[in-house]
Design an enzyme around this catalytic site. Sequence first.
Site, short mmCIF file in Angstrom:
data_model
loop_
_atom_site.label_atom_id
_atom_site.label_comp_id
_atom_site.label_asym_id
_atom_site.label_seq_id
_atom_site.Cartn_x
_atom_site.Cartn_y
_atom_site.Cartn_z
N LEU A 104 6.44 -13.96 81.65
CA LEU A 104 6.98 -14.68 82.80
C LEU A 104 5.75 -15.06 83.59
O LEU A 104 4.97 -14.18 83.98
CB LEU A 104 7.90 -13.76 83.61
N ASP A 105 5.51 -16.36 83.80
CA ASP A 105 4.21 -16.76 84.31
C ASP A 105 3.93 -16.16 85.69
O ASP A 105 4.84 -15.73 86.40
CB ASP A 105 4.04 -18.28 84.28
N LYS A 106 2.67 -16.14 86.05
CA LYS A 106 2.20 -15.42 87.24
C LYS A 106 2.92 -15.85 88.50
O LYS A 106 3.23 -15.03 89.37
CB LYS A 106 0.69 -15.62 87.39
#
Length: 237
Positions: A104-106
């Site tokens: 899950l991207d930053k």
Amino acid sequence: MRLNKHISDTGACSRREADRLIGAGRVTVNGQRARVGAEVGEGDLVMIDGQPLQPRAAAPGKRRHVYIALHKPPGITCTTESAVKGNIVDFVDHRERIFPIGRLDKDSEGLILLTSNGDIVNAILRAEHKLEKEYLVTVNHPLTQEILRGMARGVPVHGQLTLPCRTGPLGKFGFRITLVQGLNRQIRLMAAHFELRVKRLVRVRIGPVKLAHLKPGQWRNLTDAELRALLPGQAAF
């Protein structure tokens, strides 16, 4: 036991977040404001913002591996690389060696699964498994039905057309989207195709596992029912 570890073990938050709450004066032990580094014993009443800690429900039976659901806050990176500041493993600070299933991207938040069982990762992630992932998205401009239908049909991302998906409106600037694939920054790139910028992205479901009432930084053990639905045919967990 150290107070921050006691708080972390209940699933309220990570040890680092617990220290921040303690330092901010939001934690009490037996009615007295706690200090960073304090220790607690059996029977001590620990409260955060005046609310008693609720013990994390124990997983039924004895499991060989750890399986947890985390509400990842923005700013945490889904990597096991200890050199990366804000990596997800240090953030959770689990007693077992765990790693994220997928990513899950930053800048995004919401549900992510972590485990100590490397053998099941591909079983969960492979495309043919068709595991649904549901997101709530807020963008910077009003949405139209045409845009939502276009996303649902598929748009070019990383040189390929995204698989058909389900979309639905959530007010003027928001939408719900359910995917069965997980290309890097897929939803942000799908929005950009329609000249939209994602302001907030929250994953609320992975297959049978829901984010529900987990607050940012909180985590819980998966239930046996969730594991059976995620891993059909597995004899033991």
